[in-house]
Design a protein around this motif. Structure first.
Motif, PDB file in Angstrom:
ATOM      1  N   PRO A   1       5.051  -4.781   2.167  1.00 31.10           N
ATOM      2  CA  PRO A   1       4.575  -3.865   3.202  1.00 31.10           C
ATOM      3  C   PRO A   1       3.369  -3.109   2.627  1.00 31.10           C
ATOM      4  CG  PRO A   1       6.891  -3.437   2.604  1.00 31.10           C
ATOM      5  CD  PRO A   1       6.316  -4.363   1.591  1.00 31.10           C
ATOM      6  N   THR A   2       2.212  -3.215   3.268  1.00 33.65           N
ATOM      7  CA  THR A   2       0.997  -2.614   2.696  1.00 33.65           C
ATOM      8  C   THR A   2       0.875  -1.123   2.982  1.00 33.65           C
ATOM      9  OG1 THR A   2      -0.389  -3.040   4.633  1.00 33.65           O
ATOM     10  CG2 THR A   2      -0.265  -4.788   2.947  1.00 33.65           C
ATOM     11  N   GLY A   3       1.547  -0.638   4.030  1.00 33.70           N
ATOM     12  CA  GLY A   3       1.379   0.756   4.428  1.00 33.70           C
ATOM     13  C   GLY A   3       0.123   0.975   5.259  1.00 33.70           C
ATOM     14  N   ILE A   4      -0.553  -0.105   5.619  1.00 39.31           N
ATOM     15  CA  ILE A   4      -1.842  -0.036   6.307  1.00 39.31           C
ATOM     16  C   ILE A   4      -1.719  -0.567   7.732  1.00 39.31           C
ATOM     17  CG2 ILE A   4      -4.249  -0.877   6.287  1.00 39.31           C
ATOM     18  CD1 ILE A   4      -3.532   1.031   3.947  1.00 39.31           C
ATOM     19  N   ARG A   5      -2.479   0.037   8.621  1.00 37.88           N
ATOM     20  CA  ARG A   5      -2.666  -0.449   9.990  1.00 37.88           C
ATOM     21  C   ARG A   5      -4.153  -0.354  10.285  1.00 37.88           C
ATOM     22  NH1 ARG A   5      -1.053   4.580  13.837  1.00 37.88           N
ATOM     23  NH2 ARG A   5      -0.760   2.911  15.334  1.00 37.88           N
ATOM     24  N   VAL A   6      -4.620  -1.077  11.293  1.00 35.80           N
ATOM     25  CA  VAL A   6      -6.050  -1.051  11.590  1.00 35.80           C
ATOM     26  C   VAL A   6      -6.274  -0.928  13.099  1.00 35.80           C
ATOM     27  CG1 VAL A   6      -6.313  -3.580  11.615  1.00 35.80           C
ATOM     28  CG2 VAL A   6      -8.300  -2.127  11.138  1.00 35.80           C
ATOM     29  N   GLU A   7      -7.125   0.001  13.434  1.00 36.80           N
ATOM     30  CA  GLU A   7      -7.533   0.232  14.815  1.00 36.80           C
ATOM     31  C   GLU A   7      -8.915  -0.396  14.980  1.00 36.80           C
ATOM     32  OE1 GLU A   7      -7.838   4.148  17.703  1.00 36.80           O
ATOM     33  OE2 GLU A   7      -8.007   4.410  15.542  1.00 36.80           O
ATOM     34  N   MET A   8      -9.035  -1.329  15.932  1.00 35.43           N
ATOM     35  CA  MET A   8     -10.330  -2.000  16.102  1.00 35.43           C
ATOM     36  C   MET A   8     -10.624  -2.222  17.574  1.00 35.43           C
ATOM     37  SD  MET A   8      -9.467  -5.879  14.840  1.00 35.43           S
ATOM     38  CE  MET A   8      -7.846  -5.677  14.098  1.00 35.43           C
ATOM     39  N   GLN A   9     -11.879  -2.439  17.860  1.00 37.04           N
ATOM     40  CA  GLN A   9     -12.295  -2.712  19.224  1.00 37.04           C
ATOM     41  C   GLN A   9     -11.727  -4.051  19.686  1.00 37.04           C
ATOM     42  OE1 GLN A   9     -16.568  -2.477  19.591  1.00 37.04           O
ATOM     43  NE2 GLN A   9     -16.629  -0.409  18.744  1.00 37.04           N
ATOM     44  N   GLN A  10     -11.528  -4.143  21.003  1.00 40.92           N
ATOM     45  CA  GLN A  10     -11.119  -5.423  21.579  1.00 40.92           C
ATOM     46  C   GLN A  10     -12.203  -6.450  21.289  1.00 40.92           C
ATOM     47  OE1 GLN A  10     -10.171  -5.068  25.731  1.00 40.92           O
ATOM     48  NE2 GLN A  10      -8.387  -3.800  25.345  1.00 40.92           N
ATOM     49  N   GLU A  11     -11.814  -7.702  21.328  1.00 42.00           N
ATOM     50  CA  GLU A  11     -12.697  -8.838  21.054  1.00 42.00           C
ATOM     51  C   GLU A  11     -13.028  -8.981  19.577  1.00 42.00           C
ATOM     52  OE1 GLU A  11     -16.015  -8.692  23.804  1.00 42.00           O
ATOM     53  OE2 GLU A  11     -14.662  -8.383  25.492  1.00 42.00           O
ATOM     54  N   TRP A  12     -12.248  -8.302  18.735  1.00 42.30           N
ATOM     55  CA  TRP A  12     -12.374  -8.437  17.284  1.00 42.30           C
ATOM     56  C   TRP A  12     -10.997  -8.726  16.709  1.00 42.30           C
ATOM     57  CZ3 TRP A  12     -16.816  -8.184  14.298  1.00 42.30           C
ATOM     58  CH2 TRP A  12     -17.980  -7.856  14.989  1.00 42.30           C
ATOM     59  N   VAL A  13     -10.982  -9.379  15.561  1.00 46.42           N
ATOM     60  CA  VAL A  13      -9.747  -9.694  14.854  1.00 46.42           C
ATOM     61  C   VAL A  13      -9.998  -9.464  13.366  1.00 46.42           C
ATOM     62  CG1 VAL A  13     -10.333 -12.150  14.621  1.00 46.42           C
ATOM     63  CG2 VAL A  13      -7.947 -11.456  14.596  1.00 46.42           C
ATOM     64  N   LEU A  14      -8.973  -9.069  12.648  1.00 46.38           N
ATOM     65  CA  LEU A  14      -9.052  -8.961  11.192  1.00 46.38           C
ATOM     66  C   LEU A  14      -8.372 -10.195  10.614  1.00 46.38           C
ATOM     67  CD1 LEU A  14      -9.762  -7.269   8.648  1.00 46.38           C
ATOM     68  CD2 LEU A  14      -7.447  -6.325   8.806  1.00 46.38           C
ATOM     69  N   LYS A  15      -9.124 -10.982   9.849  1.00 52.64           N
ATOM     70  CA  LYS A  15      -8.573 -12.183   9.205  1.00 52.64           C
ATOM     71  C   LYS A  15      -8.356 -11.843   7.732  1.00 52.64           C
ATOM     72  CE  LYS A  15     -10.161 -16.135  10.964  1.00 52.64           C
ATOM     73  NZ  LYS A  15     -11.135 -17.228  11.210  1.00 52.64           N
TER      74      LYS A  15
ATOM     75  N   ASN B   1       5.963  -1.153  15.714  1.00 60.70           N
ATOM     76  CA  ASN B   1       6.064  -0.922  14.267  1.00 60.70           C
ATOM     77  C   ASN B   1       4.790  -0.272  13.714  1.00 60.70           C
ATOM     78  OD1 ASN B   1       4.198  -2.978  14.192  1.00 60.70           O
ATOM     79  ND2 ASN B   1       5.252  -4.165  12.628  1.00 60.70           N
ATOM     80  N   GLU B   2       4.018   0.351  14.622  1.00 61.63           N
ATOM     81  CA  GLU B   2       2.757   1.029  14.286  1.00 61.63           C
ATOM     82  C   GLU B   2       1.670   0.073  13.811  1.00 61.63           C
ATOM     83  OE1 GLU B   2       3.105   4.465  11.701  1.00 61.63           O
ATOM     84  OE2 GLU B   2       5.007   5.050  12.616  1.00 61.63           O
ATOM     85  N   GLY B   3       1.869  -1.216  13.987  1.00 62.88           N
ATOM     86  CA  GLY B   3       0.869  -2.179  13.523  1.00 62.88           C
ATOM     87  C   GLY B   3       0.861  -2.322  12.014  1.00 62.88           C
ATOM     88  N   HIS B   4       2.013  -2.081  11.375  1.00 57.27           N
ATOM     89  CA  HIS B   4       2.131  -2.152   9.917  1.00 57.27           C
ATOM     90  C   HIS B   4       1.829  -3.574   9.446  1.00 57.27           C
ATOM     91  CE1 HIS B   4       4.700  -0.925   6.172  1.00 57.27           C
ATOM     92  NE2 HIS B   4       3.474  -1.275   5.863  1.00 57.27           N
ATOM     93  N   ILE B   5       0.837  -3.694   8.586  1.00 58.90           N
ATOM     94  CA  ILE B   5       0.421  -4.998   8.066  1.00 58.90           C
ATOM     95  C   ILE B   5       1.280  -5.363   6.861  1.00 58.90           C
ATOM     96  CG2 ILE B   5      -1.472  -6.305   7.016  1.00 58.90           C
ATOM     97  CD1 ILE B   5      -3.397  -4.482   8.645  1.00 58.90           C
ATOM     98  N   PHE B   6       1.960  -6.500   6.965  1.00 62.12           N
ATOM     99  CA  PHE B   6       2.750  -7.054   5.868  1.00 62.12           C
ATOM    100  C   PHE B   6       2.013  -8.272   5.313  1.00 62.12           C
ATOM    101  CE2 PHE B   6       5.929  -4.618   7.944  1.00 62.12           C
ATOM    102  CZ  PHE B   6       6.960  -4.408   7.046  1.00 62.12           C
ATOM    103  N   VAL B   7       2.264  -8.561   4.061  1.00 58.86           N
ATOM    104  CA  VAL B   7       1.683  -9.736   3.416  1.00 58.86           C
ATOM    105  C   VAL B   7       2.819 -10.487   2.734  1.00 58.86           C
ATOM    106  CG1 VAL B   7       0.079 -10.537   1.657  1.00 58.86           C
ATOM    107  CG2 VAL B   7      -0.445  -8.490   2.970  1.00 58.86           C
TER     108      VAL B   7
END
Length: 170
Positions: free
Chosen positions: A70-84, A115-121
């Protein structure tokens, strides 16, 4: 350069719950200590495309071992974008460190999930040279790159996400 996103930490309560769920032997106090040290992802240089994610704790993976982080990180971004998300190239090159889903895809609406958008790896040491990988806490281990995307002209999806892995196909 388009400025289209902002990283945040998930709430302390969310992180503690996810940390203890992932590492059942961990105490809430240990989870709190890990949470307090989490750094937001950042680029190393002005020419870097990738935002480095920093390991929230020491990680050691023997050949063939896998760990969920669990990274503890979330990301807020504009629509039409993705984080790879990808492993940092040096770790992939030296150790064949792999993300289990090969490329992590963080959609813009994941930020609003329950889940607040919690990023897991989920990482695997896929070495074929018998090398053990050690990633000290607060060391970059993954990089995220923002990419703009398009949709088909006949796309009329209006469904709303609520969840993480596999939630959009339920």
């Amino acid at each position: 350069m388009k400025r289209i996103a902002r990283f945040h930490k998930v709430s302390e309560e969310r992180f503690k719950a996810d940390w203890v769920d992932t590492f059942p032997a961990a105490s809430e106090e240990e989870a709190r200590s890990v949470y307090e040290k989490i750094r937001l992802p950042r680029r190393a240089t002005a020419g870097s495309a990738g935002y480095d994610f920093f390991s929230p704790a020491d990680v050691t993976l023997k050949p063939g071992e896998t760990i969920k982080i669990p990274t503890g990180i979330r990301v807020e971004m504009q629509q039409e974008w993705v984080l790879k998300c990808y492993p940092r190239s040096g770790l992939g090159f030296k150790f064949r460190l792999q993300l289990n889903n090969t490329v992590g895809i963080i959609d813009s609406d994941y930020f609003y999930s329950d889940n607040e958008g919690h990023i897991f790896v989920k990482l695997t040491n896929d070495t074929n040279e018998g090398k053990t990988v050690t990633i000290p806490a607060d060391t970059g281990f993954m990089q995220g790159i923002f990419v703009e995307y398009g949709i088909t002209v006949d796309d009329d999806v209006t469904d709303v996400r609520n969840g993480g892995f596999g939630s959009t196909t339920k």
